[in-house]
Structure formats: structure tokens, C-alpha cells
Design a protein around this motif. Sequence first.
Motif, short mmCIF file in Angstrom:
data_model
loop_
_atom_site.label_atom_id
_atom_site.label_comp_id
_atom_site.label_asym_id
_atom_site.label_seq_id
_atom_site.Cartn_x
_atom_site.Cartn_y
_atom_site.Cartn_z
N MET A 36 -3.66 -39.90 37.56
CA MET A 36 -4.54 -40.73 38.38
C MET A 36 -5.98 -40.36 38.08
O MET A 36 -6.44 -39.26 38.40
CB MET A 36 -4.24 -40.56 39.87
N ALA A 37 -6.70 -41.27 37.45
CA ALA A 37 -8.10 -41.05 37.12
C ALA A 37 -8.98 -41.33 38.32
O ALA A 37 -8.76 -42.31 39.05
CB ALA A 37 -8.52 -41.96 35.96
N ILE A 38 -9.96 -40.48 38.53
CA ILE A 38 -10.97 -40.75 39.55
C ILE A 38 -12.07 -41.55 38.89
O ILE A 38 -12.79 -41.05 38.01
CB ILE A 38 -11.52 -39.45 40.16
N ALA A 39 -12.16 -42.81 39.28
CA ALA A 39 -13.18 -43.68 38.69
C ALA A 39 -14.55 -43.37 39.30
O ALA A 39 -14.63 -43.04 40.49
CB ALA A 39 -12.81 -45.14 38.97
N ARG A 40 -15.59 -43.38 38.46
CA ARG A 40 -15.47 -43.85 37.10
C ARG A 40 -15.46 -42.72 36.06
O ARG A 40 -15.00 -42.88 34.94
CB ARG A 40 -16.65 -44.79 36.79
N GLY A 41 -15.96 -41.55 36.43
CA GLY A 41 -16.09 -40.47 35.48
C GLY A 41 -14.79 -39.94 34.92
O GLY A 41 -14.76 -39.38 33.83
N VAL A 61 -8.22 -44.40 41.14
CA VAL A 61 -8.78 -44.58 42.47
C VAL A 61 -10.28 -44.33 42.35
O VAL A 61 -10.69 -43.40 41.65
CB VAL A 61 -8.12 -43.62 43.50
N GLN A 62 -11.07 -45.18 42.96
CA GLN A 62 -12.52 -45.01 42.84
C GLN A 62 -13.08 -44.30 44.06
O GLN A 62 -12.91 -44.76 45.19
CB GLN A 62 -13.24 -46.34 42.64
N VAL A 63 -13.74 -43.18 43.80
CA VAL A 63 -14.42 -42.44 44.85
C VAL A 63 -15.92 -42.60 44.63
O VAL A 63 -16.43 -42.35 43.53
CB VAL A 63 -14.04 -40.94 44.81
N VAL A 64 -16.62 -43.01 45.66
CA VAL A 64 -18.05 -43.31 45.56
C VAL A 64 -18.85 -42.26 46.30
O VAL A 64 -18.48 -41.83 47.40
CB VAL A 64 -18.35 -44.71 46.12
N HIS A 65 -19.96 -41.87 45.69
CA HIS A 65 -20.88 -40.92 46.31
C HIS A 65 -22.17 -41.63 46.69
O HIS A 65 -22.54 -42.65 46.10
CB HIS A 65 -21.24 -39.79 45.33
N VAL A 92 2.04 -36.18 40.37
CA VAL A 92 0.77 -36.86 40.08
C VAL A 92 -0.31 -35.85 39.70
O VAL A 92 -0.50 -34.84 40.40
CB VAL A 92 0.30 -37.69 41.30
N LEU A 93 -0.99 -36.12 38.61
CA LEU A 93 -2.12 -35.29 38.20
C LEU A 93 -3.40 -36.09 38.41
O LEU A 93 -3.61 -37.14 37.80
CB LEU A 93 -2.01 -34.91 36.72
N VAL A 94 -4.25 -35.61 39.31
CA VAL A 94 -5.52 -36.25 39.61
C VAL A 94 -6.59 -35.65 38.69
O VAL A 94 -6.75 -34.43 38.64
CB VAL A 94 -5.91 -36.04 41.09
N ILE A 95 -7.32 -36.50 37.98
CA ILE A 95 -8.29 -36.01 37.00
C ILE A 95 -9.67 -36.59 37.22
O ILE A 95 -9.84 -37.79 37.45
CB ILE A 95 -7.84 -36.35 35.56
N ASP A 96 -10.68 -35.71 37.13
CA ASP A 96 -12.08 -36.13 37.14
C ASP A 96 -12.78 -35.47 35.97
O ASP A 96 -12.22 -34.55 35.34
CB ASP A 96 -12.74 -35.75 38.46
N ASP A 97 -14.01 -35.90 35.69
CA ASP A 97 -14.75 -35.27 34.60
C ASP A 97 -15.26 -33.89 35.01
O ASP A 97 -15.13 -32.92 34.26
CB ASP A 97 -15.90 -36.16 34.10
N ILE A 98 -15.81 -33.80 36.22
CA ILE A 98 -16.39 -32.53 36.67
C ILE A 98 -16.16 -32.35 38.16
O ILE A 98 -16.14 -33.32 38.92
CB ILE A 98 -17.90 -32.48 36.34
N ALA A 108 -9.33 -37.51 46.58
CA ALA A 108 -8.34 -38.23 45.78
C ALA A 108 -6.97 -37.55 45.88
O ALA A 108 -5.94 -38.22 45.95
CB ALA A 108 -8.80 -38.32 44.33
N LYS A 109 -6.96 -36.23 45.85
CA LYS A 109 -5.70 -35.49 45.98
C LYS A 109 -5.05 -35.78 47.33
O LYS A 109 -3.83 -36.02 47.42
CB LYS A 109 -5.96 -33.99 45.82
N GLU A 110 -5.84 -35.77 48.37
CA GLU A 110 -5.33 -36.06 49.71
C GLU A 110 -4.78 -37.49 49.78
O GLU A 110 -3.74 -37.74 50.40
CB GLU A 110 -6.46 -35.88 50.73
N TYR A 111 -5.47 -38.41 49.11
CA TYR A 111 -5.00 -39.81 49.09
C TYR A 111 -3.63 -39.91 48.44
O TYR A 111 -2.73 -40.58 48.95
CB TYR A 111 -6.02 -40.68 48.34
N ALA A 112 -3.47 -39.22 47.28
CA ALA A 112 -2.19 -39.27 46.58
C ALA A 112 -1.07 -38.67 47.42
O ALA A 112 0.06 -39.18 47.44
CB ALA A 112 -2.30 -38.55 45.24
#
Length: 229
Positions: A36-41, A61-65, A92-98, A108-112
Motif C-alpha cells: 500500500m503506497a502512501i500517495a503521493r511520495g 491511500v492518500q495522506v495530506v499534510h 499489508v506493507l505500507v510504504i512511504d518515501d520518508i 496509513a498503518k492504522e487505516y489498514a
Amino acid sequence: MAKVAVKLVSWDEIADWARDLSSKILESGWRPDVVMAIARGGYVPARLVCDNLGVMDLVSVQVVHWPSTAQAIERAFIKHEARVDSLAGKRVLVIDDIVDTGDSISLAKEYAEKAGAGEVRSAALQWISTVAKFKPDYYSINVTDWKWFVYPWNVTEDVTNFMKRIIMEEGASKNRWGFTELVSKMREWYGDEIMKVPLSYISKALINLEQMGLIERSSNGAEYVVKGK
């Protein structure tokens, strides 16, 4: 000294970090069913990890700051959700850039988990251990000195936000800018590293700010005028 420390990241670095991250996941003996990629990074890192691990199912899943580039983050929230049925009972593996504050990846992990995933683990190319409130299960680089990383997929966006911040914060005393002045101010604010970005990106950033209605070209075209000043 620059006001904000900046580091430009190359595509080669991204590929190397993604391979290293994937190796660490494999060495742990765990393999995800779904990434599961965290959009957009997280899009590019997640796709590279899928390729390295041979995982076919990729969702996002898109997380906005708020606010934006290289400024303090007040809050993170999920803007676009993944399909719940694609996560139910899966590893499920949740991935972000940083991972900097850790808000995005923990949310995102909590959402999954709430979506019914059987097991959720987290990963990132980089983890800023000195400031993050969340440590991912897997990471390639442990960053101990905070800086703003400009990834190759968001150079234009970051440069636009850098220029916007300069113009808005300096706007109380200056409302007309020449191109050379703005380039010099970029170096003053963000250091020599940002000057590795081709000038065409700065030109594109200024076009973006014109389209946003923040600035306009002077009648002779030689300067950029801050609108409303």
C-alpha cells in the motif's frame, strides 16, 4: 548559512535505497500480499519494492499534510482511501518515501488495520530518527540531521513552494523581483544544493506562481510583481 537545509535526491539513489529496503524485508523472512503506497511520495518506492519482491497487488491511500513544502506540519489526514476489500485478511506493507514526523505512515498503518488487514508492517526509504515519532519496521537510510529532501518526482512542486515562501515572507518589504534576484534569494534561503536544479525548474515555478495569481510580469517583462502589493 541557508535558512532551510536541502538535499537533492537522484534517481540512482532512489533505486539503490529501494533495493536495499527490499533486501531487508526479504531477510526478515516476511513477505507482503499487498503493498500500500502512501500517495503521493510513496508511489515510486512502492512500485520499486513490488518489483523487487515480486508482489503484484499494489494499492494506495492518500495522506495530506498542511501546510506545504519545508514548513512545520500541523496535521495529517486521509484524503483518498484504498478499497477495504483489497486489504481484508492480507499481509499489508505500507510504504512511504520518508518518515519525518511519522504522522503519515502511522495514520496509513492504522487505516489498514481498521480495514481488516491480517498483519500490517511499515517501510520507508528514509527515516529521520531524530524527529520522527514513529519508527517503520523497515527502512534503508537513517537520517540523523534534518533536511528537506527534494525527490526527483517532485522537484517542480518543491521549487514552486520554495519560491512562493520567499515571495510571501519577503513581500512586506519587496514587491518587485528580477529573475536574477530570485535565483540569488533561493541560494540564500536554501543553500548551494538547490542551485543544482536547472534554471528551467525555477522558470517553471514562476509560471506556476503566475497561474496561481500570486505574481504577474511587469509591463516590460523584466520583473515579477507581487499581486496585491
